[in-house]
Design a protein around this motif. Structure first.
Motif, PDB file in Angstrom:
ATOM      1  N   ARG A  30      12.525 -15.825 -28.629  1.00  0.00           N
ATOM      2  CA  ARG A  30      12.854 -16.350 -27.292  1.00  0.00           C
ATOM      3  C   ARG A  30      12.027 -15.658 -26.208  1.00  0.00           C
ATOM      4  N   CYS A  81      19.985 -17.475 -25.161  1.00  0.00           N
ATOM      5  CA  CYS A  81      20.981 -17.958 -26.104  1.00  0.00           C
ATOM      6  C   CYS A  81      22.317 -17.676 -25.453  1.00  0.00           C
ATOM      7  N   GLN A 105      16.260 -24.675 -21.015  1.00  0.00           N
ATOM      8  CA  GLN A 105      15.998 -24.351 -22.416  1.00  0.00           C
ATOM      9  C   GLN A 105      14.607 -24.855 -22.765  1.00  0.00           C
ATOM     10  N   GLU A 106      14.126 -24.477 -23.948  1.00  0.00           N
ATOM     11  CA  GLU A 106      12.800 -24.916 -24.374  1.00  0.00           C
ATOM     12  C   GLU A 106      12.821 -26.381 -24.803  1.00  0.00           C
ATOM     13  N   LEU A 107      13.840 -26.791 -25.541  1.00  0.00           N
ATOM     14  CA  LEU A 107      13.914 -28.144 -26.088  1.00  0.00           C
ATOM     15  C   LEU A 107      14.173 -29.163 -24.983  1.00  0.00           C
ATOM     16  N   ASN A 118      16.538 -25.415 -34.186  1.00  0.00           N
ATOM     17  CA  ASN A 118      16.474 -25.903 -32.807  1.00  0.00           C
ATOM     18  C   ASN A 118      17.699 -25.459 -32.027  1.00  0.00           C
ATOM     19  N   ASN A 121      17.669 -21.793 -31.107  1.00  0.00           N
ATOM     20  CA  ASN A 121      16.719 -21.479 -30.039  1.00  0.00           C
ATOM     21  C   ASN A 121      17.090 -22.091 -28.696  1.00  0.00           C
ATOM     22  N   ASN A 122      18.097 -22.936 -28.657  1.00  0.00           N
ATOM     23  CA  ASN A 122      18.413 -23.681 -27.434  1.00  0.00           C
ATOM     24  C   ASN A 122      19.913 -23.803 -27.234  1.00  0.00           C
ATOM     25  N   HIS A 148      14.530 -28.729 -16.454  1.00  0.00           N
ATOM     26  CA  HIS A 148      13.655 -28.432 -17.581  1.00  0.00           C
ATOM     27  C   HIS A 148      12.235 -28.301 -17.055  1.00  0.00           C
TER      28      HIS A 148
END
Length: 466
Positions: A30, A81, A105-107, A118, A121-122, A148
């Motif tokens: 992360r 997280c 988040q990244e996603l 996934n 990580n999100n 985002h």
């Protein structure tokens, strides 16, 4: 004064201590996303302080303390997280920094390809719920932005908050001054200066008329000639002005610049009739203050320290604000005509014609003519705003409109502009008076209502939109 246009912010990235043993690669993964994607995006808007992700109460406390030491104006909390609220609560209760939770988040999409990795990580979103609930229950102010990085305006709201936070921080220790005295009988800006100091952390001093006179008299011929040349190159000079008129306008500008520099002033005010109480006074610095506003100095007319402070705040929030006063109502055009004795922000003047430099009728007994820069503001979206003393503290009032394609008029010897309101001018004027709106105010370029809202929240000032 600020050395950078980018607000300095701390990025507090949170993880879960349990994952140090349960998923030991998660924090490094992360942090990699933060350094690879988040920091480059944030760095376009902010001067970001980031060291590492943290997951203990002690680690969070040290990070916040380091942000304060390094001069951050606020902290962005980013959940890499889930992170339990009670881990960060003790440090967040102690920090002096305004808090913004960034729910991101990244996603970008959850579709049929979604995996357990996934989700690992999100999964910070429910951490924002936990922390937000606890901050509310403990009366700890905070703001939250959900966006985002792939959103076209992903950082716009956050930038508005940080500019408000930076403006709040920049006021601490800012110096203001008054030359002369408040205009007799004008009660709407009457204030105990202690109120201003207590609310904004500013200081207020006096500019002696004697110093103004002496500095103007002693200005170097070289500096005077340079400013006069700048006048000739920058403005449309009225044909009846002679060299001595321009020379003394330049001399008093030099005097003001020196007085501002030696005291490190963020803003100042004067009462124009005070310049007529000493027969040695050359002239009134209308030209000087208009040019200084164009360089970011705050100004309020007629000895008004409240509007001086307000205009300085609005300059820093918007990047371009001018002292203003409503002089006439245009009922037919649903507009307001703004003007004053001779002060406006020259950086906001319309670009399709030169500002005129003219002599105005004498309003105080001076040795030389009183010169004024006559211009109108560039037509565009604008925000009207004001700061005033309220019955139980402080109050700000705002609305939006369009600066009209109007002026400068040939028969006007003072700066003037028209603002076409988005609401009925009758409703605006009546409700403005009902709210206790003062007769001194400001105009800012653009729609800065969100920044004004954030600033009012951070300062605990009541804000009203008309």
């Amino acid at each position: 004064m600020k050395t950078s246009n980018k607000p300095k912010v701390g990025l507090l990235a949170l993880t879960l201590e349990l994952y140090e043993t349960l998923a030991p690669a998660l924090r490094e993964n992360r942090e990699g996303w933060v350094r690879r994607s988040v920091l480059p995006a944030l760095d376009r808007e902010f001067d970001v302080l980031f060291h590492q992700a943290v997951f203990t109460t002690e680690g969070i406390g040290k990070e916040l303390q380091q942000f304060e030491t390094e001069g951050a104006c606020a902290v962005i909390i980013l959940f890499l997280c889930y992170s339990p609220s009670q881990v960060s609560l003790p440090a967040l209760k102690k920090t002096r920094l305004p808090i913004l939770i960034w729910n991101t988040q990244e996603l970008y999409a959850v579709d049929s390809s979604f995996t357990g990795q996934n989700m690992s990580n999100n999964h910070g979103v429910h951490g924002t719920h936990d922390l937000g609930n606890v901050l509310c229950r403990n009366n700890i102010p905070f703001e939250i932005v959900t966006s985002h990085l792939d959103d076209s305006d992903s950082l716009e709201e956050m930038r508005d908050f940080m500019i408000a936070a930076e403006t709040r921080k920049s006021l601490q220790g800012s110096n203001f001054a008054l030359l002369g005295y408040p205009f007799p009988g004008m009660g709407d800006f009457g204030v105990d200066v202690t109120q201003l100091v207590a609310e904004f952390g500013t200081s207020y001093g006096i500019l002696p008329l004697e110093e103004y006179i002496q500095r103007a008299e002693n200005a170097s011929e070289e500096n005077v000639a340079a400013i006069v040349q700048n006048y000739r190159e920058s403005y449309e000079i009225a044909p009846d002005l002679v060299d001595i008129d321009l020379e003394w306008a330049a001399r008093v500008e030099i005097a003001f610049r020196q007085m501002i520099q030696t005291r490190n002033l963020a803003g100042l005010t004067y009462q124009f009739t005070a310049f007529g109480e000493d027969e040695r006074t050359p002239t009134i610095p209308f030209v000087a203050i208009s040019r200084l506003m164009g360089e970011g100095i705050g100004f309020g007319g007629e000895g008004d320290l409240v509007s001086t402070t307000g205009t300085t705040i609005f300059q820093r929030l918007s990047g371009a604000a001018t002292f203003a006063e409503i002089f006439t109502t245009d009922f037919a055009g649903n507009s307001l005509l703004f003007s004053h004795m001779g002060e406006f922000n020259t950086a906001m003047a319309r670009k399709d014609r030169k500002i005129s430099l003219v002599g105005r009728s004498q309003i105080a007994k001076n040795r030389f003519r009183q010169l004024v820069l006559v211009g109108s503001l560039e037509p565009q979206l604008a925000t009207f705003c004001t700061l005033t003393v309220a019955e139980d503290g402080w109050k700000m009032i705002m609305t939006t409109g369009e600066i009209d394609d109007f002026g400068p008029l040939a028969k006007m010897n003072a700066p003037h502009t028209k603002l076409k309101l988005k609401i009925d001018v009758r409703d605006f004027l009546s409700n403005y008076v009902r709210l206790g709106g003062p007769h001194h105010n400001a105009l800012c370029f653009g729609d800065v209502r969100r920044r004004l809202t954030y600033f009012a929240q951070l300062m605990g000032i009541d804000l009203f939109e008309l």
